[in-house]
Design an enzyme around this catalytic site. Structure first.
Site, PDB file in Angstrom:
ATOM      1  CB  SER A   1      78.352  48.932  95.418  1.00 57.78           C
ATOM      2  OG  SER A   1      77.201  49.248  94.668  1.00 57.78           O
TER       3      SER A   1
ATOM      4  CG  ASP B   1      73.225  53.035 100.017  1.00 61.14           C
ATOM      5  OD1 ASP B   1      72.710  53.347  98.931  1.00 61.14           O
ATOM      6  OD2 ASP B   1      74.188  52.261 100.117  1.00 61.14           O
TER       7      ASP B   1
ATOM      8  CG  HIS C   1      75.754  53.353  97.159  1.00 61.99           C
ATOM      9  ND1 HIS C   1      75.370  52.149  97.703  1.00 61.99           N
ATOM     10  CD2 HIS C   1      76.454  53.042  96.040  1.00 61.99           C
ATOM     11  CE1 HIS C   1      75.796  51.155  96.944  1.00 61.99           C
ATOM     12  NE2 HIS C   1      76.467  51.665  95.927  1.00 61.99           N
TER      13      HIS C   1
END
Length: 418
Positions: free
Chosen positions: A227, A327, A359
């Site tokens: 991320s 995601d 995600h």
């Protein structure tokens, strides 16, 4: 799973008063502060003698460390509230985050216990002189030669990142004969994106310089980010390659990174500003994190790569991007366009898409589920691909432990704010 892939200086023991004879019984000593060194020496000696490892830290020391870190996070959280205000989207996502964490709490408690009390975990080694310049080490139990190393940079929207978020990955990879170093870095509002990239760059340099002293192979170091951590580590890697190609002094070489694994990252900030604003990371806050609108391109790996010279691109390692197709925090298109930019520039890059994964599925829910995990198995196999003996031995290990019942994982997925 869809793929776009072509392929699945230093210190010596004598510096610390350890004789050559005794150092041969260790994986190596370490260039940590004296107390930390002694702990690691005793651990490695215990492992090599075949007896059950025991903890060297005191319980009161663990409690004090936890209290200090809790205070830091709490203080920064209240400071952050001043930036966030009381926007509706932010409040609803905070409530969703609370429910999400509650459903996964059985797993968090188990992993937290291992993080604080496992003899394989060496927490908070200092790598720099800035706040939060700390890293955690996860060491394999056996000591039969130098091990491959994964440097992991956690996510957290550039605001709530913390090295302990990588504890589950670190614990599980260390069970597969891989040393893991989880780098902490300053978050906003304690620092901005330039500070974060500098911290990660310095942490990587520290690992290159010292990892052999505790059994890691400096010639088999892999970089990984998730991320926001994928974005920060990509910036660190690319900026380092640019400096190196210009002949500037660098603390580590981008070409020495064996491969770079980027999980669920965003690499073109100009394309993500409005998306993040709609999801509660308001434009004003995001621009403050990124040092203003004029700096968005400077910290966008995709944009930088498109203008890089061939000599600079050649310094980049093999890059593997991972992304879930469901995601919504950072859409998988972010990895697709980054792949196009990398390949257009001549870089060796691949993309693996996981159909229906969100995600947090790839990094959190799937590892907490235990058993077979496509992403985890891919990384382990990739890292050990030239060591058939190790792969054969690892294939005989029992399935990974389940930490959370399936029903709670489903509830968590339904309320996830990510």
């Amino acid at each position: 799973m869809e793929t776009s892939s072509s392929l699945p200086p230093s210190f010596s023991a004598s510096d610390f008063g350890v004789s050559a004879e005794s150092s041969s019984t260790l994986c190596k000593a370490s260039s940590y502060p004296k107390d930390s060194l002694n702990q690691l020496r005793r651990r490695r000696l215990t492992h090599s003698s075949g007896t059950r490892p025991h903890r060297q830290r005191s319980f009161s020391g663990d409690i004090g460390h936890a209290a200090a870190e809790t205070y830091l996070l709490t203080r920064l959280s209240f400071k952050l509230l001043g930036y966030l205000g009381l926007g509706y989207r932010w409040i609803t996502r905070l409530l969703a985050l609370f429910m999400y964490a509650t459903f996964l709490m059985p797993g968090f408690l188990q992993v937290g216990f291992l993080y604080y009390f496992s003899s394989q975990v060496h927490r908070s080694s200092v790598y720099g002189n800035q706040p939060r310049n700390r890293l955690d080490l996860y060491l394999p139990a056996n000591c039969d030669g130098l091990k491959p190393v994964v440097i992991f940079v956690t996510g957290g929207a550039w605001i709530i990142g913390y090295k302990a978020w990588g504890s589950l990955l670190g614990l599980q990879l260390s069970e597969r004969d891989i040393v893991v170093a989880c780098i902490d870095y300053r978050n906003f509002p304690q620092g901005t994106i330039g500070d974060m990239v500098d911290d990660v760059t310095q942490g990587i340099a520290y690992i290159f310089e010292n990892i052999a002293e505790i059994g890691g192979d400096p010639d088999r170091i892999y970089l990984m980010g998730q991320s926001a951590g994928a974005h920060i580590s990509a910036c660190a890697l690319i900026h380092q390659a640019i400096k190196e190609s210009r002949g500037e002094s660098v603390s580590w070489s981008a070409s020495r990174i064996k491969s770079y694994f980027a999980l669920s990252g965003g690499y073109n900030l100009l394309e993500l500003v409005d998306h993040f604003n709609n999801r509660g990371l308001y434009r004003s806050i995001f621009l403050s994190i990124m040092e203003g609108e004029e700096s968005l391109a400077k910290f966008s790996p995709e944009i930088i790569v498109r203008s890089m010279e061939t000599s600079t691109v050649s310094l980049l390692p093999h890059i593997v991007l991972f992304h879930g197709t469901s995601d919504y925090s950072i859409p998988s298109d972010a990895s697709k366009t980054f792949l196009d930019a990398l390949r257009s520039a001549g870089a060796n890059a691949d993309l693996i898409l996981y159909k229906g994964k969100t995600h947090t599925d790839l990094f959190l829910q799937d590892p907490l589920r235990g058993g077979k995990d496509e992403l985890f198995d891919y990384i382990v196999t990739f890292i050990h691909r030239d060591d058939k003996e190790t792969l054969a031995r690892l294939s005989m290990l029992p399935p990974r432990k389940r930490f959370v019942p399936e029903i709670l994982l489903k509830f968590a997925g339904n309320v996830s704010p990510f």
